[in-house]
Design an enzyme around this catalytic site. Structure first.
Site, mmCIF file in Angstrom:
data_model
loop_
_atom_site.group_PDB
_atom_site.id
_atom_site.type_symbol
_atom_site.label_atom_id
_atom_site.label_comp_id
_atom_site.label_asym_id
_atom_site.label_seq_id
_atom_site.Cartn_x
_atom_site.Cartn_y
_atom_site.Cartn_z
ATOM 1 N N HIS B 7 0.725 -1.228 0.019
ATOM 2 C CA HIS B 7 0.076 -0.032 0.067
ATOM 3 C C HIS B 7 0.904 1.319 -0.043
ATOM 4 O O HIS B 7 2.139 1.153 0.218
ATOM 5 C CB HIS B 7 -1.044 0.000 1.227
ATOM 6 C CG HIS B 7 -0.481 0.295 2.598
ATOM 7 N ND1 HIS B 7 -0.083 -1.042 3.271
ATOM 8 C CD2 HIS B 7 -0.049 0.934 3.366
ATOM 9 C CE1 HIS B 7 0.375 -0.739 4.580
ATOM 10 N NE2 HIS B 7 0.481 0.506 4.631
ATOM 11 N N GLU B 43 -8.683 4.842 9.406
ATOM 12 C CA GLU B 43 -8.094 4.613 8.151
ATOM 13 C C GLU B 43 -9.226 4.042 7.450
ATOM 14 O O GLU B 43 -10.085 3.287 7.797
ATOM 15 C CB GLU B 43 -6.835 3.800 8.243
ATOM 16 C CG GLU B 43 -7.223 2.499 8.804
ATOM 17 C CD GLU B 43 -5.827 1.505 8.760
ATOM 18 O OE1 GLU B 43 -4.925 1.898 9.479
ATOM 19 O OE2 GLU B 43 -5.865 0.855 8.089
ATOM 20 N N GLN B 60 -3.863 3.632 1.359
ATOM 21 C CA GLN B 60 -4.260 3.653 2.730
ATOM 22 C C GLN B 60 -4.561 4.751 3.245
ATOM 23 O O GLN B 60 -3.570 5.636 3.311
ATOM 24 C CB GLN B 60 -3.427 2.949 3.724
ATOM 25 C CG GLN B 60 -3.631 2.853 5.090
ATOM 26 C CD GLN B 60 -2.327 2.196 6.089
ATOM 27 O OE1 GLN B 60 -1.336 2.939 5.783
ATOM 28 N NE2 GLN B 60 -2.815 1.157 6.981
ATOM 29 N N HIS B 84 3.749 7.219 4.081
ATOM 30 C CA HIS B 84 4.877 6.093 3.733
ATOM 31 C C HIS B 84 4.555 5.051 2.703
ATOM 32 O O HIS B 84 3.626 5.328 1.919
ATOM 33 C CB HIS B 84 4.567 5.417 5.186
ATOM 34 C CG HIS B 84 3.414 4.552 5.709
ATOM 35 N ND1 HIS B 84 2.227 5.107 6.040
ATOM 36 C CD2 HIS B 84 3.001 3.346 5.379
ATOM 37 C CE1 HIS B 84 1.410 4.484 6.233
ATOM 38 N NE2 HIS B 84 1.751 3.262 5.644
ATOM 39 N N GLU B 134 7.176 0.757 5.314
ATOM 40 C CA GLU B 134 6.708 -0.200 6.240
ATOM 41 C C GLU B 134 6.858 -1.713 5.391
ATOM 42 O O GLU B 134 6.694 -1.618 4.435
ATOM 43 C CB GLU B 134 5.198 0.142 6.287
ATOM 44 C CG GLU B 134 4.326 -0.856 7.156
ATOM 45 C CD GLU B 134 2.678 -0.450 7.085
ATOM 46 O OE1 GLU B 134 2.494 0.830 7.071
ATOM 47 O OE2 GLU B 134 1.932 -1.186 7.471
#
Lengths: 146, 146
Positions: B7, B43, B60, B84, B134
């Site tokens: 994502h 989210e 996301q 991110h 991530e």
């Protein structure tokens, strides 16, 4: 219709060092590299996965070839990081027109040449909640009649 | 091994408004939404495509639930935008360990709970050319014996 995350564009000061970081840290290899004089960038495409629309998702590492390029100015202001995200479509012309009609500023009157012979345009980040957003029709994946 | 772009995490001031922008502009629909109190975010996951490793790629969208959360502080400093990027793996524990051994700072001692029951960790952006990165092992896609 936008059918995939085509790539994440990441601006860096030194392309070779950054390519080596992604190779050494994650095992990602360079799938394609080129210089795009119009965009003022030297770039490397790292293919991460294939996608359910017959395309693929890449990281696009971007080093400016001149300070006054869009990426050069962005780097001077922000430092290294994610510069833009790109969605893949079979028909960038139609999608860009539809999105313009919705009131989102499209930065080019006509799509221009992107990585690997693709055709691309960008949407104004201020109209996209802060995200510089690219639309891409790949030369390799989509058929020319679109 | 990292096998997909899982994502792109995008920070926004108002989740409902931003969800509506992505729906109205591109036709992207909410696949899942949740509040993650540990991360301090509300989210929405928008599924964009499936990926060749059996997973999928999402946007996301993240709204902070409190100003002192990581995303809340980031938004106050940077405004809306890409917060991110996340790579999917079948084994976040092994990958995080291997990457830590290469000298990249891993932010959690052990993976924590992410979206949709996934297990996640983050790499320090200063060790990743400015990109907060991530690593995700999905609960839905990967088998529990990994």
């Amino acid at each position: 219709m936008l059918t995939r995350i085509d790539h994440i564009g990441i601006a860096c000061f030194d392309l070779d060092t950054t390519v080596e970081f992604y190779r050494a840290t994650y095992g990602f290899e360079v799938f394609h590299s080129e210089v795009n004089e119009e965009q003022g960038v030297r770039e490397a495409m790292l293919k991460i996965n294939e996608t359910s629309d017959g395309g693929a998702s890449y990281l696009q590492l971007l080093e400016p070839t001149r300070e006054d390029s869009a990426v050069g100015k962005w780097l001077a202001k922000n430092g290294e990081g994610v510069h833009h995200i790109a969605f893949g479509t079979a028909d960038v012309d139609t999608d860009a027109g539809d999105i313009r009609d919705k009131g989102v500023r499209v930065l080019y009157d006509e799509p221009r040449r992107g990585s690997m012979g693709s055709r691309i345009t960008f949407l104004h980040p201020k109209d996209c909640h802060g995200v510089l957003t690219e639309l891409v029709t790949s030369a390799a994946v989509e058929s020319p009649e679109h």
